[in-house]
Design an enzyme around this catalytic site. Structure first.
Site, PDB file in Angstrom:
ATOM      1  CE  LYS A 199      -3.435   2.801   2.610  1.00 30.56           C
ATOM      2  NZ  LYS A 199      -4.584   2.263   3.847  1.00 30.56           N
ATOM      3  NE  ARG A 221      -3.817   7.394   5.964  1.00 24.88           N
ATOM      4  CZ  ARG A 221      -4.642   8.313   7.134  1.00 24.88           C
ATOM      5  NH1 ARG A 221      -3.901   8.587   8.433  1.00 24.88           N
ATOM      6  NH2 ARG A 221      -5.483   8.259   6.618  1.00 24.88           N
ATOM      7  CE  LYS A 252      -6.384   1.825  -0.244  1.00 21.22           C
ATOM      8  NZ  LYS A 252      -6.693   2.096   0.976  1.00 21.22           N
ATOM      9  CB  SER A 278     -10.960   7.629  -3.325  1.00 21.85           C
ATOM     10  OG  SER A 278      -9.922   7.424  -2.703  1.00 21.85           O
TER      11      SER A 278
HETATM   12  C1  PBG Z   1      -6.537   3.518   5.557  1.00 16.63           C
HETATM   13  C2  PBG Z   1      -7.150   3.177   3.850  1.00 16.63           C
HETATM   14  C3  PBG Z   1      -7.221   4.296   3.238  1.00 16.63           C
HETATM   15  C4  PBG Z   1      -7.695   3.939   2.206  1.00 16.63           C
HETATM   16  C5  PBG Z   1      -8.729   2.478   2.448  1.00 16.63           C
HETATM   17  N1  PBG Z   1      -8.038   2.196   3.399  1.00 16.63           N
HETATM   18  C6  PBG Z   1      -6.679   5.549   2.912  1.00 16.63           C
HETATM   19  C7  PBG Z   1      -5.704   6.146   3.687  1.00 16.63           C
HETATM   20  O1  PBG Z   1      -4.791   5.125   3.798  1.00 16.63           O
HETATM   21  O2  PBG Z   1      -5.556   7.040   4.256  1.00 16.63           O
HETATM   22  C8  PBG Z   1      -7.679   4.448   0.567  1.00 16.63           C
HETATM   23  C9  PBG Z   1      -8.711   3.860  -0.648  1.00 16.63           C
HETATM   24  C10 PBG Z   1      -9.260   5.103  -1.474  1.00 16.63           C
HETATM   25  O3  PBG Z   1      -9.079   6.241  -1.855  1.00 16.63           O
HETATM   26  O4  PBG Z   1     -10.383   4.555  -2.549  1.00 16.63           O
HETATM   27  N2  PBG Z   1      -7.971   3.068   6.136  1.00 16.63           N
END
Ligand code: PBG
Length: 329
Positions: A199, A221, A252, A278
């Protein structure tokens, strides 16, 4: 100039839709798709997410309806995110048996049973007042090992409420092992772990932070999510998660990281998921709204590309729509 010998003519197989369909190397099916869904505590009506046209924060009732529609369309799984009414330093709503995700899980498992795979995102950022994925030290840094204890407890709460799969997304070191031990100790040997293994610290999560109300209050993050230039590191993360007991792994975002999806697919022997996040959703919706892209074709092409890169499972906010289209084909 006419050829003296038979020349290769790849175009022969592209001549008609039927030929193209026959020789298509990759196919998506509704069962490969997972729909991420948001459920918010304390609202009377679903709330549209402005940066994700078509996506809402659900009430418990509207969630049930949308989950039913997804299952009806043949979608393979649901990934649930909770947005609590009250947040605090430790994210206590995350493992509260009466917390919003736990309530919603009970609703969905009683409505749908095993007709669709019900999964939950397992993280703290939607639940903490500071918006970080873990507990903070007094100096404001994320305390990796203290966070693992919270994740272990959340995993058990989600399993108690009926989750078939938990999906840790916080990128803490050792999170999969901690969750596996906790689930086993609580008697949940059959609850599977889909690890968000690779991720990235991505700008493409921007719109999600509106949907889940989880933008960090300070900092970012980058100390736990992966740095975009790194690919070998993604494989290292994936292999560690498998050692710790992950049943499936995820890459991801998806679209900007198709090379990582392919490399992970070639490296491991477990199902590989990719999350079309997203920002990937918002870009296509925004361009389509302006008339700059053909919306449906672009959506379908983006999903097919993730599949072609090697993903077995694709998480997408278009899951229900795409599944319906695939069924008509
Ligand atoms: C963290 C999480 C995130 C997303 C899924 N789980 C956000 C992040 O890490 O800041 C992002 C998913 C998306 O952008 O569609 N719980």
């Amino acid at each position: 100039m006419s050829a003296q010998f038979p020349v290769a003519r790849p175009r022969r197989l592209r001549r008609t839709p039927a030929l193209r369909r026959l020789v298509a190397e990759h196919r998506l099916s509704p069962a490969d798709l997972v729909l991420p869904m948001f459920v918010k505590e304390g609202i009377a009506e679903p709330q549209p997410v402005p940066s994700m046209p078509g996506v809402v924060q659900h009430t418990r009732d509207s969630l049930r309806k949308a989950a039913h529609e997804a299952a009806e369309a043949g979608v393979g799984g649901l990934m649930l995110f909770g947005v609590p009414a009250v947040k605090d330093g430790t994210g206590s709503a995350a493992d509260d048996p009466a917390g919003i995700v736990q309530l919603a899980l009970r609703d969905l498992t009683s409505d749908l049973g095993d007709a669709v795979v019900i999964m939950t995102d397992l993280c703290l950022d939607e639940y903490t007042d500071h918006g970080h994925c873990g507990l903070l030290t007094p100096a404001g840094e994320i305390d990796n090992d203290a966070t693992l204890e919270r994740y272990a407890s959340i995993a058990v709460a989600q399993a108690d409420a009926g989750a078939a799969v938990v999906a840790p997304s916080g990128m803490m070191d050792g999170q999969v092992g901690a969750i596996r031990s906790a689930l086993d100790a609580a008697g949940y040997r059959d609850v599977a772990i889909l690890a968000y293994s690779a991720k990235y610290a991505s700008a493409f999560y921007g719109p999600f932070r509106d949907a889940a109300e989880c933008a960090p209050r300070f900092g970012d993050r980058s100390s736990h999510q992966q740095d975009p230039p790194n690919a070998e590191e993604a494989l290292r993360e994936v292999l560690l998660d498998l050692d710790e007991g992950a049943d499936m792994v995820m890459v991801k975002p998806a679209g900007p990281y198709l090379d990582i999806v392919r490399r992970v697919r070639d490296e491991v022997r477990v199902p590989v998921a990719a999350y079309q996040v997203s920002g990937e959703y918002a870009m296509i919706e925004a361009a389509a709204e302006k008339g700059w892209l053909d919306r449906e074709r672009t959506i379908d092409e983006s999903l097919t590309s993730i599949r072609r890169a090697g993903a077995d499972i694709v998480l997408t906010y278009w899951a229900t729509e795409a599944a319906r289209r695939l069924r008509r084909r």
